[in-house]
Design a protein around this motif. Structure first.
Motif, PDB file in Angstrom:
ATOM      1  N   CYS A  15      23.787  43.509  59.801  1.00 16.40           N
ATOM      2  CA  CYS A  15      24.521  42.711  58.806  1.00 16.40           C
ATOM      3  C   CYS A  15      23.602  41.774  58.042  1.00 16.40           C
ATOM      4  O   CYS A  15      23.748  41.613  56.833  1.00 16.40           O
ATOM      5  N   HIS A  16      22.638  41.171  58.733  1.00 12.89           N
ATOM      6  CA  HIS A  16      21.743  40.251  58.031  1.00 12.89           C
ATOM      7  C   HIS A  16      20.803  40.984  57.086  1.00 12.89           C
ATOM      8  O   HIS A  16      20.389  40.429  56.080  1.00 12.89           O
ATOM      9  N   HIS A  17      20.479  42.240  57.374  1.00 14.51           N
ATOM     10  CA  HIS A  17      19.669  43.031  56.439  1.00 14.51           C
ATOM     11  C   HIS A  17      20.428  43.261  55.129  1.00 14.51           C
ATOM     12  O   HIS A  17      19.865  43.133  54.040  1.00 14.51           O
ATOM     13  N   VAL A  18      21.699  43.613  55.245  1.00 16.17           N
ATOM     14  CA  VAL A  18      22.508  43.868  54.050  1.00 16.17           C
ATOM     15  C   VAL A  18      22.724  42.576  53.270  1.00 16.17           C
ATOM     16  O   VAL A  18      22.687  42.574  52.031  1.00 16.17           O
ATOM     17  N   ALA A  19      22.907  41.463  53.970  1.00 12.27           N
ATOM     18  CA  ALA A  19      23.075  40.179  53.276  1.00 12.27           C
ATOM     19  C   ALA A  19      21.817  39.815  52.498  1.00 12.27           C
ATOM     20  O   ALA A  19      21.895  39.378  51.342  1.00 12.27           O
ATOM     21  N   VAL A  20      20.656  40.014  53.095  1.00 13.35           N
ATOM     22  CA  VAL A  20      19.395  39.744  52.387  1.00 13.35           C
ATOM     23  C   VAL A  20      19.236  40.706  51.220  1.00 13.35           C
ATOM     24  O   VAL A  20      18.787  40.314  50.133  1.00 13.35           O
ATOM     25  N   ALA A  21      19.621  41.979  51.410  1.00 12.97           N
ATOM     26  CA  ALA A  21      19.526  42.953  50.317  1.00 12.97           C
ATOM     27  C   ALA A  21      20.422  42.561  49.148  1.00 12.97           C
ATOM     28  O   ALA A  21      20.031  42.715  47.986  1.00 12.97           O
ATOM     29  N   CYS A  22      21.597  42.040  49.423  1.00 10.27           N
ATOM     30  CA  CYS A  22      22.493  41.611  48.342  1.00 10.27           C
ATOM     31  C   CYS A  22      21.934  40.404  47.598  1.00 10.27           C
ATOM     32  O   CYS A  22      22.043  40.319  46.374  1.00 10.27           O
ATOM     33  N   ILE A  23      21.326  39.480  48.318  1.00  8.32           N
ATOM     34  CA  ILE A  23      20.728  38.309  47.662  1.00  8.32           C
ATOM     35  C   ILE A  23      19.523  38.727  46.828  1.00  8.32           C
ATOM     36  O   ILE A  23      19.355  38.286  45.690  1.00  8.32           O
ATOM     37  N   VAL A  24      18.684  39.606  47.382  1.00 12.58           N
ATOM     38  CA  VAL A  24      17.526  40.104  46.633  1.00 12.58           C
ATOM     39  C   VAL A  24      17.991  40.895  45.418  1.00 12.58           C
ATOM     40  O   VAL A  24      17.375  40.835  44.347  1.00 12.58           O
ATOM     41  N   ALA A  25      19.086  41.622  45.557  1.00 13.30           N
ATOM     42  CA  ALA A  25      19.611  42.418  44.439  1.00 13.30           C
ATOM     43  C   ALA A  25      20.020  41.532  43.272  1.00 13.30           C
ATOM     44  O   ALA A  25      19.845  41.914  42.109  1.00 13.30           O
ATOM     45  N   LEU A  26      20.561  40.357  43.550  1.00 11.59           N
ATOM     46  CA  LEU A  26      20.933  39.450  42.461  1.00 11.59           C
ATOM     47  C   LEU A  26      19.714  39.006  41.665  1.00 11.59           C
ATOM     48  O   LEU A  26      19.746  38.966  40.429  1.00 11.59           O
ATOM     49  N   PHE A  30      18.731  40.247  37.678  1.00 10.92           N
ATOM     50  CA  PHE A  30      18.371  39.378  36.557  1.00 10.92           C
ATOM     51  C   PHE A  30      17.067  39.835  35.914  1.00 10.92           C
ATOM     52  O   PHE A  30      16.966  39.923  34.685  1.00 10.92           O
ATOM     53  N   CYS A  31      16.061  40.136  36.736  1.00 13.24           N
ATOM     54  CA  CYS A  31      14.773  40.597  36.213  1.00 13.24           C
ATOM     55  C   CYS A  31      14.912  41.917  35.471  1.00 13.24           C
ATOM     56  O   CYS A  31      14.337  42.102  34.390  1.00 13.24           O
ATOM     57  N   ASN A  32      15.679  42.846  36.026  1.00  9.25           N
ATOM     58  CA  ASN A  32      15.861  44.141  35.381  1.00  9.25           C
ATOM     59  C   ASN A  32      16.649  44.018  34.087  1.00  9.25           C
ATOM     60  O   ASN A  32      16.379  44.722  33.120  1.00  9.25           O
ATOM     61  N   THR A  33      17.617  43.125  34.056  1.00 12.49           N
ATOM     62  CA  THR A  33      18.380  42.911  32.830  1.00 12.49           C
ATOM     63  C   THR A  33      17.482  42.376  31.725  1.00 12.49           C
ATOM     64  O   THR A  33      17.570  42.799  30.574  1.00 12.49           O
ATOM     65  N   TYR A  34      16.597  41.463  32.080  1.00 14.10           N
ATOM     66  CA  TYR A  34      15.658  40.923  31.091  1.00 14.10           C
ATOM     67  C   TYR A  34      14.723  42.013  30.576  1.00 14.10           C
ATOM     68  O   TYR A  34      14.516  42.145  29.367  1.00 14.10           O
ATOM     69  N   VAL A  35      14.186  42.811  31.478  1.00 16.32           N
ATOM     70  CA  VAL A  35      13.273  43.882  31.066  1.00 16.32           C
ATOM     71  C   VAL A  35      14.004  44.907  30.200  1.00 16.32           C
ATOM     72  O   VAL A  35      13.484  45.369  29.186  1.00 16.32           O
ATOM     73  N   THR A  36      15.226  45.236  30.574  1.00 11.87           N
ATOM     74  CA  THR A  36      16.000  46.205  29.793  1.00 11.87           C
ATOM     75  C   THR A  36      16.299  45.677  28.401  1.00 11.87           C
ATOM     76  O   THR A  36      16.251  46.423  27.428  1.00 11.87           O
ATOM     77  N   SER A  37      16.584  44.387  28.291  1.00 16.67           N
ATOM     78  CA  SER A  37      16.896  43.840  26.976  1.00 16.67           C
ATOM     79  C   SER A  37      15.663  43.713  26.109  1.00 16.67           C
ATOM     80  O   SER A  37      15.756  43.793  24.886  1.00 16.67           O
ATOM     81  N   VAL A  38      14.493  43.544  26.697  1.00 14.35           N
ATOM     82  CA  VAL A  38      13.275  43.381  25.906  1.00 14.35           C
ATOM     83  C   VAL A  38      12.666  44.722  25.511  1.00 14.35           C
ATOM     84  O   VAL A  38      12.360  44.957  24.341  1.00 14.35           O
ATOM     85  N   ILE A  39      12.479  45.626  26.482  1.00 14.96           N
ATOM     86  CA  ILE A  39      11.765  46.869  26.172  1.00 14.96           C
ATOM     87  C   ILE A  39      12.622  48.122  26.326  1.00 14.96           C
ATOM     88  O   ILE A  39      12.118  49.224  26.165  1.00 14.96           O
ATOM     89  N   ASP A  40      13.907  47.963  26.651  1.00 14.13           N
ATOM     90  CA  ASP A  40      14.854  49.076  26.738  1.00 14.13           C
ATOM     91  C   ASP A  40      14.430  50.136  27.757  1.00 14.13           C
ATOM     92  O   ASP A  40      14.529  51.326  27.507  1.00 14.13           O
ATOM     93  N   VAL A  41      13.931  49.690  28.902  1.00 16.48           N
ATOM     94  CA  VAL A  41      13.574  50.578  30.000  1.00 16.48           C
ATOM     95  C   VAL A  41      14.227  50.045  31.268  1.00 16.48           C
ATOM     96  O   VAL A  41      14.103  48.867  31.586  1.00 16.48           O
ATOM     97  N   ASN A  42      14.918  50.907  31.987  1.00 12.88           N
ATOM     98  CA  ASN A  42      15.561  50.527  33.240  1.00 12.88           C
ATOM     99  C   ASN A  42      14.585  50.777  34.379  1.00 12.88           C
ATOM    100  O   ASN A  42      14.229  51.920  34.662  1.00 12.88           O
TER     101      ASN A  42
END
Length: 114
Positions: A15-26, A30-42
């Protein structure tokens, strides 16, 4: 909900692995959204590859670290890729002069139906 269901599917993932994965995913979303908006690459899969290494080494090889890393990869990529898709939808709405409210409501309706 995922912190309860996912560990039941993959016994090496706690359970703690999944909780850490969800926090890291947030943070990565954010980082992936910024990269996608700047250079249009996922780059969600690139983040996922790093997560496989991190979670696999965290759990260890004798405690099914490979399966745990791949399960964490699924959690991370599903979250991070969804954030990127939403950014691309807002970009398309902006380019076609669609209101942000209509774009957001259509995305919410699609997510609810999905």
């Amino acid at each position: 909900m995922s912190t309860i269901v996912v560990p039941r599917l993959y016994t090496g993932l706690k359970c703690h692995h999944v909780a850490v994965a969800c926090i890291v995913a947030l943070v990565l979303a954010f980082c992936n959204t910024y990269v996608t908006s700047v250079i249009d690459v996922n780059i969600a899969t690139t983040f996922g590859k790093v997560v496989v290494l991190a979670f696999g080494s965290w759990v260890g090889l004798k405690d099914s670290g490979v399966v745990t890393g791949l399960a964490a990869y699924g959690v991370i990529v599903a979250t991070v890729s969804t954030a990127s898709d939403l950014t691309q939808a807002f970009r398309t709405g902006y380019l076609t002069l669609t209101s942000l409210r209509a774009t957001f409501l259509s995305q919410a309706a699609g997510m609810a139906l999905g």
